[in-house]
Structures are given as structure tokens and as C-alpha cells.
Design an enzyme around this catalytic site. Structure first.
Site, short mmCIF file in Angstrom:
data_model
loop_
_atom_site.label_atom_id
_atom_site.label_comp_id
_atom_site.label_asym_id
_atom_site.label_seq_id
_atom_site.Cartn_x
_atom_site.Cartn_y
_atom_site.Cartn_z
N LYS A 84 0.80 -1.20 -0.05
CA LYS A 84 -0.01 0.05 0.09
C LYS A 84 0.92 1.36 -0.07
CE LYS A 84 -4.29 0.94 2.32
NZ LYS A 84 -5.00 0.52 3.73
O1 G3P Z 1 -7.54 1.56 5.28
C1 G3P Z 1 -7.98 2.73 5.02
C2 G3P Z 1 -9.30 3.18 5.32
O2 G3P Z 1 -10.36 2.32 5.24
C3 G3P Z 1 -9.36 4.41 6.58
O3 G3P Z 1 -10.72 4.28 7.03
O4 G3P Z 1 -12.43 5.02 8.60
O5 G3P Z 1 -9.81 5.53 8.92
O6 G3P Z 1 -11.09 6.67 7.07
P1 G3P Z 1 -11.00 5.48 7.85
#
Ligand code: G3P
Length: 218
Positions: A84
Site C-alpha cells: 500500500k
Molecule cells: O484502510 C484505509 C481506510 O479504510 C481508513 O478508513 O475510517 O480511517 O477513514 P477511515
């Protein structure tokens, strides 16, 4: 649309893996940091032993050289490890190099069509638009997924969309309708996807009605 789980918690991954619905796992530095007293590479190795699918592990270096070195090391843990890489100029350079070496990448922190176009051109295997974080600032995260799906379909690109930053079950269903190839779903949202009060009530009623029915084995 396939389902990945968005977590670095081993128990959560083991639980959903048993449901038979998981095709992969995504992690990020914040999710890894939530797991206390763990070694990053060991967590990733353990995840690869639980789920037979793409396992995203994120680099934290700032230069392309740092990201490439980290990416090679993470990929050496297991062939299913996808690197990633954040959507920056250095990230694009790293994606091009890693993909050229046969290492799959997931370009993360995508918030616009143009960022995704760059990631696709750099050869990224996956792009991760962040739906919830766009909604948080008053933009339409699902609309971005819809636009990316239409561009990928129109040009026949191989890049897959991972709808990320999913906050609730409606996001999952909207991502599927918008054409995401994958949604990466937090554990809590997986549980919410299962539940419906009419299902609970239906099971209760069936069991009550069935009480006293004769069975072959008593
Ligand atoms: O893995 C990246 C993403 O899914 C993060 O989500 O909830 O931290 O915006 P969030």
C-alpha cells in the site's frame, strides 16, 4: 464485489474468515498501531497464514527509494502481500518500480478522479478511494467510486477499485451499486451487515412453532 476486512486485529480476521466471505485484508499504520505490543511484520505474516488472498501492508517512507525498499521487504514475507503506497509523486515512482518487479501495489489515500488516473497510469493493481473521509468533508465518496468504475470500464484498465474508509452498511451496498470491485469493510460493519430484526424475529417464531414436532431421532 469482493469483500476484504479493514483491520489488523487477528481475532477479527479469524472470525470473519470463518464466515467464508473474505477475499483479502487491508491494514494501514493507524490500524497496526491500535494493536498493542505487536511487531508489524509479524502481524502481516500471521494474517497471510489466516487469509488466502491479497493482504495490504502500507509503507511509511517518504521517498520513492524508502518506499521501494520497504515494499520489497514486506513482499518478501509472503507473495500475497500487496504494498500500500500513498498517493504522492514519490508514491507513483515507487508503484511503477514495484509493479515492474512483479510486486502488486494498492495506491491509497485517493480523493479525486485525477489522483486515480495517475495511479492507474503508474500501474497500480488497486486504487483505494476513501469514501467516509470524503463524506466527512461534505463531498460524495460514493460518486467518486462511480466515476472511477466508469473510467476503468470504459478504457478496460486492469486496476481494481477498493472502496475504503467504509463507515456503515449503506456504504457497502452503495459501493457495490457504484461498481467497486472490492469493499474493505471494518469488523463492526461486517456484523451490522448480518443483522436484521425480522431475521431474529423469524428464527424465534420458527423455533417456537416447531416445538413438540416429532423427529426421527427423538
Ligand atoms: O484502510 C484505509 C481506510 O479504510 C481508513 O478508513 O475510517 O480511517 O477513514 P477511515
Amino acid at each position: 464485489m469482493k469483500l476484504f476486512i479493514d483491520t489488523a486485529n487477528i481475532e477479527e480476521i479469524k472470525d470473519v474468515e470463518r464466515w467464508g466471505v473474505l477475499s483479502g485484508v487491508t491494514t494501514n499504520p493507524s490500524l497496526i498501531a491500535k494493536e498493542k505490543d505487536v511487531v508489524f511484520e509479524e502481524v502481516i505474516r500471521e494474517i497471510t497464514s489466516i487469509v488466502d488472498g491479497a493482504i495490504s501492508a502500507e509503507v511509511t517512507g517518504e521517498t520513492a527509494e524508502e518506499m521501494i525498499a520497504e515494499g520489497r521487504a514486506l513482499h518478501s514475507i509472503h507473495e500475497n502481500v500487496v504494498i500500500k503506497v500513498p498517493m504522492t509523486k514519490e508514491g507513483l515512482i515507487a508503484i511503477r518500480e514495484l509493479e515492474g518487479e512483479g510486486i502488486a501495489t494498492n495506491c491509497t489515500l485517493i480523493f479525486s478522479v485525477n489522483q486515480a488516473i495517475l495511479a492507474i497510469q503508474s500501474g497500480a493493481s488497486y486504487v483505494s478511494p476513501f469514501i467516509g473521509r470524503l463524506d466527512d468533508i461534505g463531498s460524495d465518496g460514493i460518486e467518486l467510486v462511480r466515476e472511477l468504475a466508469s473510467i476503468i470500464e470504459h478504457y478496460g484498465y486492469d486496476t481494481k477499485i477498493i472502496a475504503a474508509s467504509i463507515r456503515h452498511p449503506l456504504h457497502v451496498q452503495q459501493a457495490a451499486l457504484a461498481g467497486a470491485h472490492i469493499a474493505t469493510v471494518p469488523y463492526k460493519v461486517f456484523q451490522q451487515m448480518l443483522a436484521h430484526p425480522l431475521t431474529d424475529r423469524g428464527i424465534e417464531q420458527f423455533n417456537k412453532d416447531f416445538e413438540g414436532t416429532k423427529r426421527i431421532n427423538g
